[in-house]
Write a protein that holds these residues in place. Sequence first.
Motif, PDB file in Angstrom:
ATOM      1  N   GLU A  62       1.037  -1.234   0.096  1.00 23.44           N
ATOM      2  CA  GLU A  62      -0.309   0.204   0.441  1.00 23.44           C
ATOM      3  C   GLU A  62       0.775   1.444   0.043  1.00 23.44           C
ATOM      4  O   GLU A  62       1.712   1.209   0.555  1.00 23.44           O
ATOM      5  CB  GLU A  62      -0.843   0.005   1.317  1.00 23.44           C
ATOM      6  CG  GLU A  62      -2.014  -1.565   1.958  1.00 23.44           C
ATOM      7  CD  GLU A  62      -3.491  -0.819   0.681  1.00 23.44           C
ATOM      8  OE1 GLU A  62      -3.253  -0.213  -0.344  1.00 23.44           O
ATOM      9  OE2 GLU A  62      -4.246  -2.039   0.665  1.00 23.44           O
ATOM     10  N   TYR A  64       0.794   5.373   0.017  1.00 21.44           N
ATOM     11  CA  TYR A  64       0.194   7.103   0.600  1.00 21.44           C
ATOM     12  C   TYR A  64       1.193   8.064   1.533  1.00 21.44           C
ATOM     13  O   TYR A  64       2.566   7.725   1.012  1.00 21.44           O
ATOM     14  CB  TYR A  64      -0.773   6.258   1.390  1.00 21.44           C
ATOM     15  CG  TYR A  64      -0.203   6.099   2.264  1.00 21.44           C
ATOM     16  CD1 TYR A  64       0.103   6.533   3.607  1.00 21.44           C
ATOM     17  CD2 TYR A  64      -0.919   4.550   2.604  1.00 21.44           C
ATOM     18  CE1 TYR A  64       0.157   5.942   4.704  1.00 21.44           C
ATOM     19  CE2 TYR A  64      -0.112   3.368   4.050  1.00 21.44           C
ATOM     20  CZ  TYR A  64       0.523   4.113   4.910  1.00 21.44           C
ATOM     21  OH  TYR A  64       0.951   3.536   6.225  1.00 21.44           O
ATOM     22  N   PRO A  65       0.234   8.864   0.670  1.00 20.66           N
ATOM     23  CA  PRO A  65       1.654  10.109   0.865  1.00 20.66           C
ATOM     24  C   PRO A  65       1.337   9.867   2.488  1.00 20.66           C
ATOM     25  O   PRO A  65       0.842   9.370   3.443  1.00 20.66           O
ATOM     26  CB  PRO A  65       0.935  11.439   0.206  1.00 20.66           C
ATOM     27  CG  PRO A  65      -0.204  10.974   0.068  1.00 20.66           C
ATOM     28  CD  PRO A  65      -0.106   9.220  -0.326  1.00 20.66           C
ATOM     29  N   PRO A 143      -4.750   9.541  -3.149  1.00 20.24           N
ATOM     30  CA  PRO A 143      -4.227   9.692  -1.668  1.00 20.24           C
ATOM     31  C   PRO A 143      -3.985   7.695  -1.266  1.00 20.24           C
ATOM     32  O   PRO A 143      -3.335   8.175  -0.934  1.00 20.24           O
ATOM     33  CB  PRO A 143      -5.548   9.648  -1.995  1.00 20.24           C
ATOM     34  CG  PRO A 143      -6.582   9.629  -2.127  1.00 20.24           C
ATOM     35  CD  PRO A 143      -6.125   8.939  -3.358  1.00 20.24           C
ATOM     36  N   LEU A 144      -4.074   7.175  -2.354  1.00 15.46           N
ATOM     37  CA  LEU A 144      -3.661   5.711  -2.018  1.00 15.46           C
ATOM     38  C   LEU A 144      -3.815   4.823  -3.227  1.00 15.46           C
ATOM     39  O   LEU A 144      -4.861   4.675  -3.898  1.00 15.46           O
ATOM     40  CB  LEU A 144      -4.460   4.917  -1.140  1.00 15.46           C
ATOM     41  CG  LEU A 144      -4.570   3.529  -0.613  1.00 15.46           C
ATOM     42  CD1 LEU A 144      -4.000   3.529   0.660  1.00 15.46           C
ATOM     43  CD2 LEU A 144      -6.056   2.959   0.751  1.00 15.46           C
ATOM     44  N   MET A 600     -10.954 -10.043   9.603  1.00 15.45           N
ATOM     45  CA  MET A 600     -10.215 -10.518  11.104  1.00 15.45           C
ATOM     46  C   MET A 600     -11.424  -9.916  11.893  1.00 15.45           C
ATOM     47  O   MET A 600     -12.509 -10.480  11.781  1.00 15.45           O
ATOM     48  CB  MET A 600     -10.107  -8.486  11.321  1.00 15.45           C
ATOM     49  CG  MET A 600      -9.184  -8.090  10.360  1.00 15.45           C
ATOM     50  SD  MET A 600      -9.102  -6.016  11.457  1.00 15.45           S
ATOM     51  CE  MET A 600      -7.486  -5.958  10.046  1.00 15.45           C
ATOM     52  N   LYS A 698       6.673   1.775  14.904  1.00 16.26           N
ATOM     53  CA  LYS A 698       5.831   3.429  15.226  1.00 16.26           C
ATOM     54  C   LYS A 698       5.481   3.683  17.008  1.00 16.26           C
ATOM     55  O   LYS A 698       6.472   2.215  17.815  1.00 16.26           O
ATOM     56  CB  LYS A 698       4.466   3.177  15.263  1.00 16.26           C
ATOM     57  CG  LYS A 698       4.313   3.577  13.401  1.00 16.26           C
ATOM     58  CD  LYS A 698       2.947   3.528  12.931  1.00 16.26           C
ATOM     59  CE  LYS A 698       3.188   3.940  10.902  1.00 16.26           C
ATOM     60  NZ  LYS A 698       1.918   3.165  10.995  1.00 16.26           N
TER      61      LYS A 698
ATOM     62  N   PRO B  77      -4.475   8.140   5.691  1.00 19.55           N
ATOM     63  CA  PRO B  77      -3.990   7.798   4.465  1.00 19.55           C
ATOM     64  C   PRO B  77      -5.401   6.659   4.299  1.00 19.55           C
ATOM     65  O   PRO B  77      -5.214   6.183   3.102  1.00 19.55           O
ATOM     66  CB  PRO B  77      -2.910   6.829   4.429  1.00 19.55           C
ATOM     67  CG  PRO B  77      -2.804   6.593   5.920  1.00 19.55           C
ATOM     68  CD  PRO B  77      -3.091   7.625   6.886  1.00 19.55           C
ATOM     69  N   ALA B  78      -5.939   5.792   5.203  1.00 18.99           N
ATOM     70  CA  ALA B  78      -6.905   5.173   4.762  1.00 18.99           C
ATOM     71  C   ALA B  78      -8.207   5.665   5.002  1.00 18.99           C
ATOM     72  O   ALA B  78      -8.980   4.867   4.469  1.00 18.99           O
ATOM     73  CB  ALA B  78      -7.069   3.642   5.746  1.00 18.99           C
ATOM     74  N   SER B  80      -9.434   7.702   2.708  1.00 17.07           N
ATOM     75  CA  SER B  80     -10.960   6.649   1.064  1.00 17.07           C
ATOM     76  C   SER B  80     -11.283   6.028   1.241  1.00 17.07           C
ATOM     77  O   SER B  80     -12.674   5.652   1.123  1.00 17.07           O
ATOM     78  CB  SER B  80      -9.853   7.646   0.695  1.00 17.07           C
ATOM     79  OG  SER B  80      -9.053   6.505   0.143  1.00 17.07           O
ATOM     80  N   LEU B  81     -10.911   5.180   2.076  1.00 19.46           N
ATOM     81  CA  LEU B  81     -10.803   3.683   2.047  1.00 19.46           C
ATOM     82  C   LEU B  81     -12.619   3.390   2.610  1.00 19.46           C
ATOM     83  O   LEU B  81     -13.303   2.999   3.242  1.00 19.46           O
ATOM     84  CB  LEU B  81     -10.006   2.616   2.703  1.00 19.46           C
ATOM     85  CG  LEU B  81      -8.871   2.126   2.090  1.00 19.46           C
ATOM     86  CD1 LEU B  81      -7.735   1.451   2.148  1.00 19.46           C
ATOM     87  CD2 LEU B  81      -9.778   1.373   0.111  1.00 19.46           C
ATOM     88  N   LEU B 105      -8.337  -0.585   8.382  1.00 18.61           N
ATOM     89  CA  LEU B 105      -7.907  -1.146   9.248  1.00 18.61           C
ATOM     90  C   LEU B 105      -6.054  -1.652   8.591  1.00 18.61           C
ATOM     91  O   LEU B 105      -5.360  -1.522  10.535  1.00 18.61           O
ATOM     92  CB  LEU B 105      -8.688  -2.158  10.643  1.00 18.61           C
ATOM     93  CG  LEU B 105      -9.097  -1.997  10.390  1.00 18.61           C
ATOM     94  CD1 LEU B 105     -10.646  -3.136  11.075  1.00 18.61           C
ATOM     95  CD2 LEU B 105      -9.301  -0.333  12.354  1.00 18.61           C
ATOM     96  N   ILE B 107      -3.932  -0.453   7.178  1.00 21.38           N
ATOM     97  CA  ILE B 107      -3.124   0.839   7.165  1.00 21.38           C
ATOM     98  C   ILE B 107      -2.710   1.713   8.263  1.00 21.38           C
ATOM     99  O   ILE B 107      -1.972   2.162   8.819  1.00 21.38           O
ATOM    100  CB  ILE B 107      -3.709   1.569   6.084  1.00 21.38           C
ATOM    101  CG1 ILE B 107      -3.645   0.392   4.638  1.00 21.38           C
ATOM    102  CG2 ILE B 107      -2.989   2.900   5.606  1.00 21.38           C
ATOM    103  CD1 ILE B 107      -4.727   0.780   3.709  1.00 21.38           C
TER     104      ILE B 107
END
Lengths: 767, 164
Positions: A62, A64-65, A143-144, A600, A698, B77-78, B80-81, B105, B107
Motif C-alpha cells: 500500500e 500513500y503520501p 491518496p492511496l 479479522m 512506530k 491514509p485510509a 478514502s477507503l 484497518l 493501514i
Amino acid sequence: MTDGNGRTGRKWPLLTTIIALILAATALIAGMHILRLDRMVRDKMTGRIWALPAEVFARPLELYPGLSLDPQTLEDELELAGYRQEEQPAAAGAYARRGGSFEIITRDFHYPSGLERSEHFTLVIADGRVRDITHQTTAEPIPLIRIDPARIGSFHALEYEDRLLLARAELPELLVETLLAVEDRDFHSHSGIAPRSILRALFANLRAGATVQGGSTLTQQLAKNFFLTGERTLTRKLNEAVIALLLELHFDKETILTAYANEIFLGQEGDRAIHGFGRASRFYFRRDLADLTVEQVALLVGMIKGPSTFDPRRNPDQCLQRRAVVLGVMRDRNIINTGQYQQAMAEPLQRSTRVMHGGSRFPAFLDLVRRELQRQYREEDLNGRGMKILTTLDPQVQRQVERELDRTLKALGRKGDELEAAVVVTSREGGEILALAGSRNPVAAGFNRALSARRPIGSLIKPVVYLAALERGYTLASPLQDAAVSIPTANGQTWRPQNYDRREHGRVPLYLALANSYNLATVRLGMEVGLQRVIECAGRLGLPGTIPAYPSFLLGTVELSPLEVSQTYQTLATGGFYQPQRCIDSVLGADNSLLKRYPMEVEQRFSPDSIFLVNTALQHTMREGTARPLAGMLSPALAIAGKTGTTDNLRDSWFAGFTGDRLAVVWLGRDDNTPAGITGAAGAMVVWGRIMQGLHPKTLELAEPPGIQWQWIDRRSLTASTRFNTDAVALPFLAGTAPEGDAIHQGVRAVEQTTRGLIDSFRGLFR
Amino acid sequence: MSGTARSEHLLRFSCRGLAILLLAFALYGCAATGPLPPRPATPQPAEMTEPAETTEPAGTTEPAEPVTAPAARPEGPAASLYLQADSALRSGDPRRAEMLIERALRIDPGQAIYWHTLGRAKYDQGAYAQAVQLFLKAESRMNAGDPLARSNRQFLEAARSRAQ
C-alpha cells in the motif's frame, strides 16, 4: 522340397502354427501394451496436464503520501513482484527510477473485492517518506494506491514444477508460427509421426555412430516429455511413436499444440522446473507471453533444443547464437520482415532478459500457509485447481528478519555459530503474520522451528502471572517480597526456585518485579493469586492445551513454539482482545471468484484496565528492567513493551515484544537442547532489536482506559510521591487504588497542581 | 483545623501569595525530576460533519435499530477507503464494506471509527456476536467524549440483544 515320406508336408503346418502363435502372442502383447498406453494417454491428457498450481502471493504494498519508505526498499518490492525496470515504462509491470522518483505501471490484479485495473503513476520519495503520488497523465494526486502483490510460491501436484496454464487463444500467433517453423513444419499435415524426418535422422545418426539428430514431431516431443522418461532406447522410441499416433487419434491439433506449449520444459531454478511458455516468459522476461518481443519469442523457441545449453543466464553466447538461428528461420519463413529481423538481432541479451529469481523463497511461511490450507482443502484441490492464495507476508519485514538473523548470529561469535533460531513477526492490531523464519537460514527449507519446535518459555510466562494478579486487585505499586521460598511438590519434594542473579531483592513494587524478572517475587505472587487462576488467565490469553498445575509453571516450564508464544502475546498487544493470527487473507478460484476469506476476528477477553497496567509494566522492562540494553538500539521514546526469557542452564534465549505497529517473538537455542550459553537479553533481544531497527517502528501508544489515574510513587516506600522526588516513578492506577501519601506529599502535590495551573495560564497568554 | 489541613493551607497560601511566579516558572521548568513515562496518547476521534446526518432506522423490529453514526470526515491514509466502506454500508452492501474497511484497518488500525464500521458491516450481515466484539474494540480505542461513543454504544447494545 519334400522327401518321399511327406515329412515336409507335416512340418510346414507345424511351423506355420508356431509362427502364427508367436505372431498372435506378439500381437496380443502389443495390443495390450497399446491399450495400456492408450488409457495412459487419455487419462493424462484429460487430467494432470491441465492441473494448475495454487499460486501464493505476498500482501500488496500500500502506498500513500506520508508512508515511511526509502527508494531502495520500493525497488526491492517491485523487483520481487516481477516488475521490470525500463527507461520509459510503456506496458503494465514496468517501472523507471530516477533518484527518489518512480514511474510505475501496475498490472491488473483480482483482489477479493474485485478487479483493480492497471494504473500509471509517479511517486516521489523524499526524506524517507512518500511525498506525493500523482497520475502520470493528469498529474492528479492519488491518496492511496497498491502494487499488485509478489508471487512468492506455488503448490503443484507435480512436486517442484512450476507452470502457468494458458489456453490456445492465449498463445500468440508469432510464437506458434515460430515454434512450428523451427520444430515441426509439417505439424498440420502429419498424423503424429513424420517418417521422412525419422529416416533422415536415422541415417544421420548411423553415419555419426551416435544420436546427433532428432526427427521428432511436436506430437512426439509431447509424448516423450510428458509420458515417457528421457532414456534413448529403441523401446522408448517405439513407445513414443505409438503414443504420438494415439494422441493424434484422440485429440485435435490445437489441443496437442496447447498441451505442448504448457508442458515444454524450459529451464531450472534450484529445485524448481520451469514448464511451459507462460511461466518461462514470466521467469526470463517478467512479461506475459502476449507482451513478448520478436527476439524474446526467438529466444524461448530456441531454448527448446536445450534449455540448459541455451540458458541465457549460464551460456549467454550460445543462447545468442541459437536466437540468431531462430530469427533467421523466422525471416526466411516470412514470419518477420527484414527490418524486424535486424532490429531483433541487434537487441542485447541483457536488455531483453530480466530473470526473476525467488520462486518459493520463503519456505517457512509457505509451510505455514500450506498447513493452514490443508485444514480446509483436499490435497487435489490445493494442487490442481489454480487457486490464488493471498497471504499476509510482508516482504520488507521478511527480508529484514533474514538479514538481521544472519548478521546478528554471526556477530555473536562462536556462540552464535552453534545456535538455531526462529522468528515470528505480526501486525500488532491485526494479528497478521508478516514474516516467519523457521531456522537461522530462513531461505533453506527444513525443520520449521517457528511452528514445530516447542521449548520451555522461561520468563516469557511472567506477564501472565502479573496479569492474573492485576485482575485480582493488585496494583503496579503493590509490594512483593522477593525472598527465598520453598514449595512442597506433589512427589513429596521441595521446590526452591532462585533468582537468575542468585540474590534476594527484598520488598519490591509489583511493576519492578516484572520488569526485572524476579523469580522469587513472581512465584510468591503466583502462589498468592492461585495457580489455577494463573493457568486460566494463560488460557484466555491464547496459550494452547491443558496446563498441569505445577508451581514451576510460574517460571515458564510450559513448552511452546514461537508461533504459540506470539499468539499469546498478541492478546496483550491488542489491548486484551484475543485475535486469531492469520497468514492468509483470502483464497480465490482460477476464475478469480472469492472462495474464502479469513476475516479479522476479535474477542475481548480482558478488561482494558488490567491489560493497560500490565503493558505499562512491560514498558518498564525496557526503561529500568532486563531489556534496558535495548535502549542502545532503539529509542526509549518508542515506549516498547517487551519481556526477556531465559530457561534453565541458558538453554533457550527468548524475547517477545511489541512496538506501535508490530509484535515480534525471537527464539535462539540448540536443536539438541544443550545449553545455548546465552540469556534472552544477550541473544534473542539483540536479534529482536536489530530486526526492529530497520523497520522504522512506530511509537507504542497504549490506549488508556477512562478512569485511569497517574500517580507518582516513591520506589522505596511505595507510597505516593511527587515529581520533585528523583526516586519516584509515575504509574497508572485504577480509580481509587493509588496509594495515599502523607500530609507533606499531599501538600507538595497541591503546590504542583497550582503552579501547573499558573504555568498553563501564563502559556495561554502567548498562544 | 487539623495539622494536615493547616500545613496544606499554609503551602497553598504561600504559593499564591508570593506570586513568586516567574521564579517558580523557572524553577519548575528546570526541575530535574524522575523521567515521566510518555502518557499514552489516545487516538484522535474522527471529525464529524455538521449537520449530523442520520439514516432512517430500517424497520422497527425488536430491539430497536440503533442510530447510525453521522457521516464522518476522517483523516489519514485510509480515509478514502473508509468513505467507500461507509458508502457501501449505506447502499446495503456490507460484505463489500467489510473488505474495504479491513483494508483501511491494515493501514491505520488506530482509528476507532474503522473498528466501529467493521462492527457495522458485521451487524448488517447478521453476525451479531462478532459485531459486539468489534464495537467493544472500537470503544477501547476511543477517547472520553468521542462523538462516536453514543452511536457505538447503541450499536453495541443492539448487537448484544440480537446475539442472545
